[in-house]
Scaffold this motif. Structure first.
Motif, mmCIF file in Angstrom:
data_model
loop_
_atom_site.group_PDB
_atom_site.id
_atom_site.type_symbol
_atom_site.label_atom_id
_atom_site.label_comp_id
_atom_site.label_asym_id
_atom_site.label_seq_id
_atom_site.Cartn_x
_atom_site.Cartn_y
_atom_site.Cartn_z
ATOM 1 N N TRP A 73 0.861 -1.182 0.000
ATOM 2 C CA TRP A 73 0.000 0.000 0.000
ATOM 3 C C TRP A 73 0.894 1.228 0.000
ATOM 4 C CZ3 TRP A 73 -1.471 3.584 4.063
ATOM 5 C CH2 TRP A 73 -0.642 3.512 5.188
ATOM 6 N N THR A 74 0.321 2.388 -0.198
ATOM 7 C CA THR A 74 1.083 3.621 -0.243
ATOM 8 C C THR A 74 0.770 4.440 1.004
ATOM 9 O OG1 THR A 74 0.988 3.597 -2.646
ATOM 10 C CG2 THR A 74 1.561 5.685 -1.605
ATOM 11 N N ASP A 75 1.822 4.875 1.715
ATOM 12 C CA ASP A 75 1.616 5.642 2.945
ATOM 13 C C ASP A 75 1.190 7.073 2.626
ATOM 14 O OD1 ASP A 75 3.900 7.168 2.352
ATOM 15 O OD2 ASP A 75 5.135 6.240 3.894
ATOM 16 N N THR A 76 0.993 7.874 3.664
ATOM 17 C CA THR A 76 0.480 9.233 3.480
ATOM 18 C C THR A 76 1.450 10.152 2.744
ATOM 19 O OG1 THR A 76 1.270 9.820 5.687
ATOM 20 C CG2 THR A 76 -1.040 9.128 5.490
ATOM 21 N N GLN A 77 2.725 9.785 2.681
ATOM 22 C CA GLN A 77 3.700 10.575 1.935
ATOM 23 C C GLN A 77 3.898 10.044 0.512
ATOM 24 O OE1 GLN A 77 4.604 9.836 5.391
ATOM 25 N NE2 GLN A 77 3.657 11.813 5.719
ATOM 26 N N GLY A 78 3.092 9.065 0.105
ATOM 27 C CA GLY A 78 3.183 8.532 -1.250
ATOM 28 C C GLY A 78 4.239 7.465 -1.446
ATOM 29 N N ARG A 79 4.769 6.920 -0.344
ATOM 30 C CA ARG A 79 5.804 5.880 -0.436
ATOM 31 C C ARG A 79 5.173 4.501 -0.275
ATOM 32 N NH1 ARG A 79 9.074 8.797 4.227
ATOM 33 N NH2 ARG A 79 7.092 8.201 5.108
ATOM 34 N N PRO A 80 5.543 3.547 -1.134
ATOM 35 C CA PRO A 80 4.991 2.190 -0.992
ATOM 36 C C PRO A 80 5.598 1.462 0.206
ATOM 37 C CG PRO A 80 6.525 2.284 -2.840
ATOM 38 C CD PRO A 80 6.413 3.672 -2.301
ATOM 39 N N GLU A 81 4.743 0.729 0.931
ATOM 40 C CA GLU A 81 5.165 -0.069 2.076
ATOM 41 C C GLU A 81 4.433 -1.411 2.028
ATOM 42 O OE1 GLU A 81 6.047 2.696 5.847
ATOM 43 O OE2 GLU A 81 3.935 2.652 5.291
ATOM 44 N N TRP A 82 5.095 -2.447 2.496
ATOM 45 C CA TRP A 82 4.486 -3.771 2.573
ATOM 46 C C TRP A 82 3.767 -3.921 3.911
ATOM 47 C CZ3 TRP A 82 4.034 -6.576 -1.647
ATOM 48 C CH2 TRP A 82 4.916 -6.334 -2.705
ATOM 49 N N THR A 83 2.654 -4.612 3.875
ATOM 50 C CA THR A 83 1.854 -4.853 5.078
ATOM 51 C C THR A 83 1.238 -6.250 4.994
ATOM 52 O OG1 THR A 83 0.133 -3.933 6.511
ATOM 53 C CG2 THR A 83 -0.272 -3.831 4.128
ATOM 54 N N LEU A 84 0.604 -6.664 6.069
ATOM 55 C CA LEU A 84 -0.133 -7.931 6.045
ATOM 56 C C LEU A 84 -1.425 -7.720 5.272
ATOM 57 C CD1 LEU A 84 0.151 -9.134 9.758
ATOM 58 C CD2 LEU A 84 1.600 -9.756 7.812
ATOM 59 N N PRO A 85 -1.852 -8.708 4.493
ATOM 60 C CA PRO A 85 -3.153 -8.575 3.852
ATOM 61 C C PRO A 85 -4.244 -8.559 4.918
ATOM 62 C CG PRO A 85 -2.157 -10.729 3.353
ATOM 63 C CD PRO A 85 -1.179 -9.958 4.164
ATOM 64 N N GLY A 86 -5.181 -7.666 4.744
ATOM 65 C CA GLY A 86 -6.258 -7.527 5.709
ATOM 66 C C GLY A 86 -6.781 -6.118 5.697
ATOM 67 N N GLY A 87 -7.689 -5.828 6.608
ATOM 68 C CA GLY A 87 -8.230 -4.483 6.655
ATOM 69 C C GLY A 87 -9.394 -4.360 7.603
ATOM 70 N N GLY A 88 -10.053 -3.225 7.503
ATOM 71 C CA GLY A 88 -11.106 -2.852 8.436
ATOM 72 C C GLY A 88 -12.380 -3.654 8.305
ATOM 73 N N GLY A 127 -8.379 -0.591 -5.069
ATOM 74 C CA GLY A 127 -8.510 -0.750 -3.623
ATOM 75 C C GLY A 127 -7.406 -0.029 -2.876
ATOM 76 N N SER A 128 -7.163 -0.472 -1.663
ATOM 77 C CA SER A 128 -6.171 0.179 -0.814
ATOM 78 C C SER A 128 -4.748 -0.311 -1.074
ATOM 79 C CB SER A 128 -6.522 -0.035 0.656
ATOM 80 O OG SER A 128 -6.555 -1.425 0.945
ATOM 81 N N THR A 129 -4.605 -1.425 -1.790
ATOM 82 C CA THR A 129 -3.279 -1.949 -2.118
ATOM 83 C C THR A 129 -3.134 -2.018 -3.632
ATOM 84 O OG1 THR A 129 -3.965 -4.280 -2.083
ATOM 85 C CG2 THR A 129 -3.226 -3.316 0.006
ATOM 86 N N ASP A 130 -1.892 -2.097 -4.083
ATOM 87 C CA ASP A 130 -1.662 -2.171 -5.527
ATOM 88 C C ASP A 130 -0.884 -3.409 -5.956
ATOM 89 O OD1 ASP A 130 0.897 -1.569 -4.644
ATOM 90 O OD2 ASP A 130 1.207 0.082 -6.033
ATOM 91 N N MET A 131 -0.428 -4.201 -4.991
ATOM 92 C CA MET A 131 0.384 -5.361 -5.327
ATOM 93 C C MET A 131 0.347 -6.349 -4.168
ATOM 94 S SD MET A 131 4.500 -5.407 -6.082
ATOM 95 C CE MET A 131 4.397 -4.823 -7.758
ATOM 96 N N ALA A 132 0.513 -7.617 -4.476
ATOM 97 C CA ALA A 132 0.661 -8.651 -3.456
ATOM 98 C C ALA A 132 1.762 -9.588 -3.925
ATOM 99 C CB ALA A 132 -0.647 -9.420 -3.259
ATOM 100 N N ALA A 133 2.545 -10.104 -2.978
ATOM 101 C CA ALA A 133 3.658 -10.977 -3.356
ATOM 102 C C ALA A 133 4.103 -11.807 -2.157
ATOM 103 C CB ALA A 133 4.834 -10.140 -3.870
ATOM 104 N N TRP A 134 4.719 -12.939 -2.474
ATOM 105 C CA TRP A 134 5.361 -13.777 -1.465
ATOM 106 C C TRP A 134 6.795 -13.279 -1.303
ATOM 107 C CZ3 TRP A 134 2.752 -17.235 1.397
ATOM 108 C CH2 TRP A 134 1.514 -17.688 0.921
ATOM 109 N N HIS A 135 7.245 -13.158 -0.050
ATOM 110 C CA HIS A 135 8.605 -12.710 0.241
ATOM 111 C C HIS A 135 9.285 -13.720 1.155
ATOM 112 C CE1 HIS A 135 8.031 -8.630 -1.374
ATOM 113 N NE2 HIS A 135 6.804 -8.752 -0.908
ATOM 114 N N PRO A 136 10.550 -14.069 0.869
ATOM 115 C CA PRO A 136 11.274 -14.942 1.804
ATOM 116 C C PRO A 136 11.326 -14.302 3.191
ATOM 117 C CG PRO A 136 12.473 -14.732 -0.276
ATOM 118 C CD PRO A 136 11.351 -13.734 -0.308
ATOM 119 N N LEU A 137 11.098 -15.095 4.218
ATOM 120 C CA LEU A 137 11.121 -14.572 5.584
ATOM 121 C C LEU A 137 12.440 -13.861 5.888
ATOM 122 C CD1 LEU A 137 9.428 -17.550 7.453
ATOM 123 C CD2 LEU A 137 8.483 -15.261 7.124
ATOM 124 N N ALA A 138 13.532 -14.394 5.366
ATOM 125 C CA ALA A 138 14.848 -13.800 5.614
ATOM 126 C C ALA A 138 14.988 -12.410 4.997
ATOM 127 C CB ALA A 138 15.946 -14.723 5.079
#
Length: 153
Positions: A24-39, A109-120
């Protein structure tokens, strides 16, 4: 000061040492990864919320396999016209397993991408602290269902 409350539900989907994240994109317009979910919608059960939100944001159907814990966060937000808001966010973090669907991006929606990331690789990703909370809950499984992250004790 105005007060707001938001209740949300999130999924920790782990498979093959990878975690499913949504961007998703934060309030300053920067993309950040989060857990899928929502309100939660009014009258909606959080169990149904997390399943709906994961499908909307990732395309996957999930089975909830457990409740990992609850994240409660209080922050003060500065709004326009010098107004401040005291916001209380309550997030239920569930463990989930993908049972169907295909990975896709959310449109409009509120996100623009979803992906699997290695835990490491997660520590090197630009991500919200909810990801750290979810990973700690998943790894530690505290009886209280509560963990803290640095800066939010």
């Amino acid at each position: 000061m105005r007060e707001t409350l938001r209740v949300a539900a999130y999924a920790m989907c782990i498979r093959d040492d990878q975690v499913l994240l949504a961007r998703w994109t934060d309030t300053q317009g920067r993309p950040e990864w989060t857990l899928p979910g929502g309100g939660m919608e009014h009258g909606e059960d959080p169990y149904d919320t997390v399943r709906r939100e994961v499908e909307e944001e990732t395309g996957y159907l999930v089975e909830i396999t457990g409740l990992l814990g609850v994240r409660s966060r209080n922050i003060t937000i500065s709004r326009r016209f010098r107004r401040t808001v005291h916001h209380h966010g309550v997030g239920l973090v569930y463990e989930a397993r993908v049972t169907g669907g295909e990975l896709r991006y959310e449109v409009g929606g509120s996100t623009d991408m979803a992906a699997w990331h290695p835990l490491a690789d997660v520590p090197g990703l630009r991500h919200v602290d909810l990801v750290d909370v979810g990973l700690r809950l998943w790894r530690e499984r505290p009886v209280t269902g509560r963990v803290t992250v640095p800066g939010q004790e």
